[in-house]
Design a protein around this motif. Structure first.
Motif, mmCIF file in Angstrom:
data_model
loop_
_atom_site.group_PDB
_atom_site.id
_atom_site.type_symbol
_atom_site.label_atom_id
_atom_site.label_comp_id
_atom_site.label_asym_id
_atom_site.label_seq_id
_atom_site.Cartn_x
_atom_site.Cartn_y
_atom_site.Cartn_z
ATOM 1 N N UNK A 170 0.850 -1.191 0.000
ATOM 2 C CA UNK A 170 0.000 0.000 0.000
ATOM 3 C C UNK A 170 0.888 1.244 0.000
ATOM 4 N N UNK A 171 0.694 2.100 -0.997
ATOM 5 C CA UNK A 171 1.445 3.368 -1.025
ATOM 6 C C UNK A 171 0.760 4.374 -0.101
ATOM 7 N N UNK A 172 -0.554 4.486 -0.263
ATOM 8 C CA UNK A 172 -1.329 5.337 0.647
ATOM 9 C C UNK A 172 -2.811 5.013 0.488
ATOM 10 N N UNK A 173 -3.637 5.686 1.271
ATOM 11 C CA UNK A 173 -5.078 5.429 1.205
ATOM 12 C C UNK A 173 -5.835 6.584 1.830
ATOM 13 N N UNK A 174 -7.085 6.707 1.432
ATOM 14 C CA UNK A 174 -7.985 7.691 2.041
ATOM 15 C C UNK A 174 -9.289 6.989 2.358
ATOM 16 N N UNK A 175 -9.882 7.344 3.486
ATOM 17 C CA UNK A 175 -11.091 6.640 3.921
ATOM 18 C C UNK A 175 -12.311 7.547 3.758
ATOM 19 N N UNK A 176 -13.191 7.150 2.867
ATOM 20 C CA UNK A 176 -14.400 7.941 2.595
ATOM 21 C C UNK A 176 -15.401 7.820 3.734
ATOM 22 N N UNK A 177 -15.821 8.983 4.228
ATOM 23 C CA UNK A 177 -16.901 9.042 5.218
ATOM 24 C C UNK A 177 -18.130 9.699 4.613
ATOM 25 N N UNK A 178 -18.021 10.052 3.353
ATOM 26 C CA UNK A 178 -19.131 10.677 2.646
ATOM 27 C C UNK A 178 -19.326 9.918 1.336
ATOM 28 N N UNK A 179 -20.568 9.610 1.024
ATOM 29 C CA UNK A 179 -20.844 8.883 -0.218
ATOM 30 C C UNK A 179 -21.060 9.881 -1.350
ATOM 31 N N UNK A 180 -20.223 9.810 -2.361
ATOM 32 C CA UNK A 180 -20.400 10.645 -3.545
ATOM 33 C C UNK A 180 -21.275 9.921 -4.562
ATOM 34 N N UNK A 181 -21.479 8.623 -4.329
ATOM 35 C CA UNK A 181 -22.269 7.796 -5.241
ATOM 36 C C UNK A 181 -23.106 6.833 -4.408
ATOM 37 N N UNK A 182 -24.359 6.720 -4.761
ATOM 38 C CA UNK A 182 -25.266 5.925 -3.919
ATOM 39 C C UNK A 182 -24.840 4.464 -3.800
ATOM 40 N N UNK A 183 -24.118 3.984 -4.802
ATOM 41 C CA UNK A 183 -23.656 2.600 -4.778
ATOM 42 C C UNK A 183 -22.679 2.307 -3.647
ATOM 43 N N UNK B 281 -12.338 2.462 2.137
ATOM 44 C CA UNK B 281 -11.028 3.022 1.795
ATOM 45 C C UNK B 281 -10.766 2.932 0.303
ATOM 46 N N UNK B 282 -10.267 4.022 -0.228
ATOM 47 C CA UNK B 282 -9.733 4.056 -1.591
ATOM 48 C C UNK B 282 -8.225 3.904 -1.398
ATOM 49 N N UNK B 283 -7.672 2.874 -1.995
ATOM 50 C CA UNK B 283 -6.287 2.507 -1.688
ATOM 51 C C UNK B 283 -5.422 2.618 -2.942
ATOM 52 N N UNK B 284 -4.223 3.146 -2.783
ATOM 53 C CA UNK B 284 -3.237 3.178 -3.869
ATOM 54 C C UNK B 284 -2.229 2.072 -3.590
ATOM 55 N N UNK B 285 -2.203 1.077 -4.477
ATOM 56 C CA UNK B 285 -1.277 -0.046 -4.309
ATOM 57 C C UNK B 285 -0.129 0.093 -5.297
ATOM 58 N N UNK B 286 1.076 -0.066 -4.799
ATOM 59 C CA UNK B 286 2.247 -0.074 -5.677
ATOM 60 C C UNK B 286 2.653 -1.526 -5.900
ATOM 61 N N UNK C 251 -7.471 -0.837 9.824
ATOM 62 C CA UNK C 251 -6.360 -1.796 9.912
ATOM 63 C C UNK C 251 -5.320 -1.572 8.810
ATOM 64 N N UNK C 252 -5.610 -0.615 7.930
ATOM 65 C CA UNK C 252 -4.682 -0.340 6.829
ATOM 66 C C UNK C 252 -3.519 0.507 7.301
ATOM 67 N N UNK C 253 -2.385 0.359 6.632
ATOM 68 C CA UNK C 253 -1.267 1.283 6.861
ATOM 69 C C UNK C 253 -0.421 1.342 5.588
ATOM 70 N N UNK C 254 0.308 2.441 5.448
ATOM 71 C CA UNK C 254 1.200 2.573 4.303
ATOM 72 C C UNK C 254 2.259 1.456 4.369
ATOM 73 N N UNK C 255 2.651 0.970 3.227
ATOM 74 C CA UNK C 255 3.677 -0.073 3.069
ATOM 75 C C UNK C 255 3.219 -1.473 3.467
ATOM 76 N N UNK C 256 1.952 -1.620 3.812
ATOM 77 C CA UNK C 256 1.410 -2.934 4.158
ATOM 78 C C UNK C 256 1.430 -3.836 2.913
#
Lengths: 138, 390
Positions: free
Chosen positions: A65-78, A86-91, A109-114
């Protein structure tokens, strides 16, 4: 079975082989024949050396995992029922970074470099998404 | 060989439209009002303007033509820019370059949009914001990637894990700018904000909360750029363009380490070199603040502190009015309102003109540093304004 209600943008001419690979449960990315660079998303030329000779190449599916952001707001009903998600950037070990989700793991439970590895999710008959799961140390 | 343009051109007029909730005006109308005010502020007339560089909502095709039509302008040099929030500082520099090239003499530069009204003007607008996004992008939307905050959330997360940056440090940025906005009668957010309120605010995309995000308003800002020679005969003290520079890491925010080390480094180095000064000479900074974290990154990359030390730097109170680097002294986009950096160009010029009341005026202000950031997160522009030409 309820209808899949998240967006599935249609593949483009440049990305179709990638999504076809996902359907076969294979992660493939462009690899330059000249300098061996792997890159993503797919484009007509190697962004490193500009060679137009390259090949869709299977990769290990392992990365971190390079980094991640955790959505607390729904931009899309789905995604409303999945908050927080979490939206995760994987290297990938081969270098390219992919935007994705990590399954089998809560956002806190996520962390960078996991370390993570690819899994495939056949979300509809036609489409399979690449996702990742934590790699167990054992 | 390059020619150093430092001090040869100046901002000679600044103007803004009404800011905040202005449902009776659209983006072109807002721009026209700001442009008129800027030209009048300079003591110039419509006939003096022969250049126009604009930006507005992305869905307005050939934006400068719409603005020019509204203002009844015929000019020799005219274009719209597409570097997002980096456009406005860049457009001031482009105006200097165009005048230097001899293609025009006096250029209006500005930005305007009706962002609040687009989502609040009427029932239809409210419905639009309540429904799902209308555009999707491959390799992102499938996984729930929507909106701008996530780009800065992933950068902030990486910065936090690598350098130990904390939420409270990001909060210090939001609180400092709110304190400034409280003294600006035109600012949108004037309610006091404490660090405790910041830390208790609802999360948007963790680690970013509500107060890490800029506020969308209706409004426009414009400036007039002309030669230093001409500037000396005009109504206002000139804000001399002492330096500018650009850094566009087009290889991508999500590639290499571009979300930690940004193009602000190249932009700042070029601007300082042109101006013949360093970050220690800056009296006030107006830093593009779409999100708190982007301020922190730019402060590092523009050399106000070392890479990784942005957290302790902002946490020390450095950005407050009485701090070592009074920053976003009109409230910034986090509290005054988000006009894609244009209001920060205006504030930089006003500070070196020393026209504010003492409670808002940075004492003995000689140098204002203004930054723009945006596009798809990878474009950076820097502008250094001076009270003196050199």
């Amino acid at each position: 079975m309820s209808e899949y209600n998240k967006p599935l943008p249609p593949p483009t001419v440049e990305s179709e082989p990638f999504w076809d690979g996902c359907k076969r449960h294979e992660l493939v990315v462009p690899r330059c024949d000249a300098c061996l660079n792997h890159w993503f998303p797919p484009t007509a030329t190697c962004p490193k050396c500009w060679s137009t000779d390259w090949t869709w190449t299977g990769v290990s599916g392992k990365g971190k995992i390079y980094s991640f952001g955790v959505y607390h707001r729904a931009y899309h009903k789905g995604f409303a029922d999945e908050l927080p998600y979490a939206l995760v950037v994987v290297e990938l070990d081969e270098g390219p970074r992919l935007t994705t989700n990590v399954v089998g793991c809560k956002p806190d439970e996520l962390s960078c470099d996991m370390p993570v590895e690819v899994v495939f999710d056949d979300v509809t008959e036609d489409r399979t998404l690449y996702k990742f799961k934590p790699v167990n140390d054992s | 060989m390059s020619t150093n343009l430092s001090g040869k051109y100046a901002i000679v007029g600044v103007g803004q439209s009404p800011l905040g909730k202005v449902p009776e005006l659209g983006p072109i109308g807002l721009f026209a009002v700001a442009a008129k005010n800027a030209i009048e502020d300079a003591g110039l007339k419509k006939e003096d303007v022969d250049g126009l560089i604009t930006r507005g909502p992305d869905d307005v095709y050939c934006h400068h033509q719409r603005v020019g039509e509204a203002l009844g302008l015929n000019v020799t040099f005219s274009t719209s820019t597409a570097n997002g929030g980096a456009s406005q500082t860049m457009a001031v520099a482009m105006a200097c370059m165009a005048i230097e090239a001899g293609v025009c003499n006096t250029v209006v530069v500005g930005y305007g949009r009706d962002t609040w009204s687009r989502t609040h003007r009427n029932a239809e607008a409210k419905q639009a914001v309540a429904s799902s996004p209308r555009t999707y992008s491959e390799f992102g939307s499938e996984f729930g990637r929507f909106g701008a905050p996530v780009n800065y959330a992933v950068s902030a997360r990486r910065h936090m894990e690598r350098f130990g940056t904390t939420k409270a440090q990001l909060g210090a940025i939001a609180v400092a700018f709110r304190n400034h906005a409280r003294k600006n009668p035109h600012a949108f957010m004037k309610k006091p904000l404490t660090l405790d309120e910041y830390l208790g605010a609802r999360l948007i995309v963790d680690p970013l909360c509500l107060f890490d995000c800029s506020v969308f308003i209706d409004g426009a800002g414009a400036v007039v750029v002309t030669s230093a020679e001409r500037a000396r005969d005009l109504r206002q003290p000139p804000a001399y363009v002492r330096g500018f520079g650009f850094g566009n890491r087009l290889s991508g925010w999500y590639n290499d380490d571009n979300m930690i080390n940004t193009g602000a480094k190249e932009a700042g180095e070029a601007a300082y070199k042109m101006a013949g000064i360093g970050p220690q000479d800056v009296d006030t900074a107006q830093i593009y603040d779409c999100f708190t974290h982007m301020v922190l990154l730019q402060l590092e990359d523009y050399g106000f502190c070392a890479k990784g030390e942005g957290g302790p730097f902002v946490g020390s109170g450095a950005l407050e009015f009485d701090g070592v680097l009074p920053t976003n002294t009109s409230g910034g986009q986090l509290s005054e309102g988000h006009i894609e950096g244009m209001l920060q160009v205006l504030e930089g010029a006003r500070q070196v003109r020393r026209e504010h009341t003492p409670d808002r005026q940075v004492k003995d202000c000689n140098i204002a540093f203004v930054s723009g950031h945006g596009g798809n997160t990878v474009c950076q522009s820097a502008l250094i304004l001076g009270r003196e030409a050199g």
